[in-house]
Design an enzyme around this catalytic site. Structure first.
Site, PDB file in Angstrom:
ATOM      1  N   HIS A 253       0.835  -1.197   0.000  1.00 37.27           N
ATOM      2  CA  HIS A 253       0.000   0.000   0.000  1.00 37.27           C
ATOM      3  C   HIS A 253       0.871   1.249   0.000  1.00 37.27           C
ATOM      4  CE1 HIS A 253       1.148  -0.679   4.170  1.00 37.27           C
ATOM      5  NE2 HIS A 253       0.933   0.622   4.402  1.00 37.27           N
TER       6      HIS A 253
ATOM      7  N   ASP B 157       0.923   5.026   1.922  1.00 37.96           N
ATOM      8  CA  ASP B 157       0.345   5.689   3.090  1.00 37.96           C
ATOM      9  C   ASP B 157      -0.331   6.983   2.659  1.00 37.96           C
ATOM     10  OD1 ASP B 157       1.225   3.775   4.867  1.00 37.96           O
ATOM     11  OD2 ASP B 157       3.106   4.825   5.312  1.00 37.96           O
TER      12      ASP B 157
ATOM     13  N   HIS C 238       4.886  -0.059   0.003  1.00 35.21           N
ATOM     14  CA  HIS C 238       5.478  -0.965   0.979  1.00 35.21           C
ATOM     15  C   HIS C 238       4.411  -1.867   1.594  1.00 35.21           C
ATOM     16  CE1 HIS C 238       4.055   2.586   3.164  1.00 35.21           C
ATOM     17  NE2 HIS C 238       3.960   1.829   4.247  1.00 35.21           N
TER      18      HIS C 238
ATOM     19  N   ARG D 221       3.263  -8.019  17.801  1.00 33.86           N
ATOM     20  CA  ARG D 221       4.135  -6.910  17.413  1.00 33.86           C
ATOM     21  C   ARG D 221       3.333  -5.610  17.488  1.00 33.86           C
ATOM     22  NH1 ARG D 221       5.677  -5.209  11.385  1.00 33.86           N
ATOM     23  NH2 ARG D 221       7.217  -3.578  11.839  1.00 33.86           N
TER      24      ARG D 221
END
Length: 714
Positions: free
Chosen positions: A643, A645, A695, A705
């Site tokens: 995607h 950002d 990314h 995480r």
């Protein structure tokens, strides 16, 4: 009668039944100028009354009358108080000025008449100067002084001031004895009623008190009133000068280095009286004090239920390291006054205790040697100077107003800002100070030192110390126990407790505005300040910058705060939290706005991220928008598909540690086929959000995480 070149003809006579702080100060200034001192009344009980409540001092006249019989006729006698007196110059100047008066006896002069105002009209008038006699200092030839006191038959508790006044206002006696007043303060300056007449005059490595009303330099300074004598004696005659700095700060020390016996036993009183940030940090700092813990006893008073966890955690891990620990918790409902008195009693009742070290929980002691430094200074009561970040507020007052409250001394700002360094006699201390246990058995033996109908705790304590009525010749408002503050070292600072929220799990996270320095030390990575200097910014992928930002504790607290809030999004496209209500690439997350942390996060980014972005992307103005914490779990949302950002560039901060907390994970920049697969905890990735840096979030295969994400310029 006296050759002024023969200073041995001058004898300074004083009455001192007890050796006090003030007497030691007097003797130090006398030795400096080589005055010859004769002390009357040593070891004799004081019966001369208490000047604070009524006239007295007759015992001084009786002792002087007897003492004069043993003195040589050619002597010149200076009879003065000692507990509140310092010399500003030597015998040669004093004798010269005395001879210039062409009188046989010269009294100090007062602005105000005391103790009988009805006698005002009987005092002679001067063309210039003060009209009223002050009995605290006079100089004269022995035969004339004998004549003056010959008729004394009074009681020890009668007024010496009234006795001498009646002699002076009697024209026949005044002429026979040849008495006058030092009406322009050439020899004596009495501070009572004339505090504003005196300023310090620094000249040639010496400090004088200058009377600005008469432009004179008095030799004897008498502080028969509030605390300005203590202020003046911080300088006069050579205690502190611009040439030498503090000349007495290294005298009469109690060295601890190389001590063959055990260190002095100290009771540390810790007082938690209000909701306060960084309480756990306080206890971490306490543990770092460079002082043998087996020579420390702790008295902990905690009034706040909210802080019980921090106190209990500290005691669970470290209680056995200290010789003894006494805890008063919130369940005991003990009031603040009682707790302070009880803390002093813990030391007072322990025959081995030598010091009581009082520390309020909002004190941040950065100097590990603070306790040793204070003990070595060997003063009755002494405080380390601490300040409030960015303000002139400190834990001491340099002066008092007429009604006993705060007044700023002329040197206050210079002391606070370090332009004058030394150990300073002051009228008020608060928050942190060391008290000699010997005081608790003698001058401060009263079991209630903190009570007052109008004053707060520390004001009451200081009032009781400096105004301690000890039965001595010169008991007055400023004659009690001396209190000092030292700024010879950097000791620490004071936390602001204003606006401290208690509605969160880790309330300290919200302190970035109120206590920015403490917030930074707690939550910002220890290597952050080295980023530019040591070139710690790494470039793991093209135009991707990697640098340390958060401490481990900072990361842990953010994660724990989010989990405590618990309202994680469902990872669906529909999202009412954002404008438009639709998220193209959803994550399981919590927005900073949801925990009311958006303002604090904005400040974090502006203070710690913006300087780096402006370096790496020069000329670019940073405007932050969306900020949130993302959670990745194998059985929940393990990865994030490729995607862009919704940002010009993105900040991505790793909040926990790979291997230890999770497996897998990381970020891959597809255009460059470059991955950051082992993000360091607390380090931030900064990368363009659109166009070049398509990314994806790599799969988390085990554990959980967490990352904190900020979009810049959406």
């Amino acid at each position: 009668r006296c050759n002024i070149g023969l200073q041995c003809n001058l004898l300074v006579v004083t009455v001192a039944t007890k050796e006090t702080d003030g007497f030691r100060r007097f003797m130090r200034s006398a030795r400096h100028f080589n005055y010859t001192i004769k002390v009357l009344g040593r070891g004799e009980p004081w019966k001369g009354g208490d000047y604070m409540t009524e006239p007295g001092g007759g015992q001084k006249v009786r002792l002087l009358k007897a003492g004069l019989q043993e003195m040589e006729e050619d002597k010149v006698v200076l009879f003065i108080d000692s507990y509140d007196v310092v010399f500003a110059s030597g015998p040669k100047e004093l004798l010269k000025k005395f001879q210039q008066t062409r009188h046989k006896v010269v009294f100090s002069a007062e602005t105000l008449i005391w103790p009988d105002r009805h006698l005002e009209d009987k005092h002679p008038h001067f063309r210039e100067g003060k009209r009223f006699l002050g009995s605290g200092g006079f100089i004269g030839y022995v035969p004339n002084l004998k004549e003056m006191v010959a008729d004394w038959t009074g009681e020890d508790s009668d007024s010496d001031q009234l006795f001498f006044t009646k002699i002076y206002i009697n024209p026949e006696k005044r002429k026979s004895i040849n008495i006058t007043l030092d009406n322009r303060c050439r020899m004596f300056h009495n501070l009572h009623g004339s505090l504003d007449e005196v300023v310090l005059k620094f000249e040639d490595g010496q400090v004088r008190a200058r009377n600005v009303l008469y432009d004179t330099l008095p030799v004897v300074i008498h502080g028969n009133g509030p605390t300005k004598i203590n202020y003046l004696s911080n300088y006069i005659p050579t205690v502190w000068t611009f040439e030498t700095g503090c000349s007495v700060c290294l005298e009469d020390l109690r060295p601890l280095s190389g001590l063959k016996s055990e260190y002095p036993l100290v009771v540390i009183g810790i007082f938690i009286q209000q909701p306060t940030p960084f309480v756990s940090v306080f206890f971490e700092t306490l543990l770092k004090l460079e002082y043998p813990k087996n020579r420390l006893k702790l008295f902990i008073y905690n009034q706040e239920q909210h802080h019980e966890v921090a106190v209990s955690s500290f005691l669970k891990d470290h209680r056995k390291e200290y010789q003894d620990v006494k805890v008063i918790g919130p369940e005991e409902n003990m009031d603040r006054v009682a707790s302070r008195n009880l803390g002093l009693d813990m030391c007072r009742q322990d025959k081995d205790c030598e010091y009581f070290f009082s520390v309020d929980i909002e004190v941040v002691l950065k100097n590990k040697d603070t306790l040793k430094i204070l003990i070595e200074q060997n003063e009755p009561i002494i405080a380390p100077m601490i300040t409030r970040e960015g303000r002139l507020w400190t834990n001491f007052w340099g002066a008092l107003s007429a009604d006993g409250y705060y007044a700023r001394s002329e040197d206050y700002v210079d002391i606070v800002q370090g332009r004058r360094v030394g150990v300073w006699n002051v009228p008020y201390l608060t928050k942190v100070y060391l008290v000699k246990a010997s005081l608790l058995h003698e001058e401060l033996s009263n079991n209630d030192l903190f009570s007052s109908g109008t004053l707060d705790l520390d004001m009451a304590f200081c009032h009781n110390a400096r105004n301690k009525v000890i039965l001595t010749p010169f008991a007055s408002i400023s004659q009690g126990v001396f209190m000092y503050v030292t700024n010879m070292h950097t000791f620490g600072r004071m936390l602001s407790t204003e606006n401290y929220q208690m509605s969160h799990l880790h309330n300290d996270l919200w302190q970035i505005f109120e206590n920015p320095k403490d917030w930074e030390e707690r939550y910002i990575h220890e290597n952050y300040t080295k980023i530019m200097r040591d070139k710690l910014i790494e470039t793991p992928c093209p135009d991707v910058y990697w640098f340390p930002l958060f401490s481990d504790i900072g990361c842990d607290h953010i994660v724990q705060e989010m989990e405590n809030f618990g309202q994680w999004s469902g990872g669906r496209n529909t999202d009412t939290r954002i404008q438009g209500g639709y998220e193209n690439v959803p994550t399981i997350d919590i927005h900073m706005t949801q925990i009311n942390y958006e303002k604090e996060w904005q400040k974090l980014l502006l203070d710690y991220i913006a300087p780096i972005t402006e370096t790496m992307y020069p000329g670019y103005y940073t405007k932050f928008d969306l900020a949130f914490v993302v959670r990745y779990k194998p059985d929940e949302q393990p990865f994030l598909r490729p995607h862009h950002d919704a940002s010009t560039f993105t900040i991505n901060i790793a909040l926990n540690q790979k291997v230890l907390d999770y497996q897998g994970g990381g970020c891959r920049f597809i255009r460059y086929n470059c991955s950051v697969e082992a993000p360091r905890k607390g380090w931030a990735l900064m990368h363009p959000g659109r166009l070049t840096h398509y990314h994806e979030g790599l799969r988390t295969t085990a554990g959980t995480r967490y990352i904190a994400v900020s979009f810049v310029d959406p």
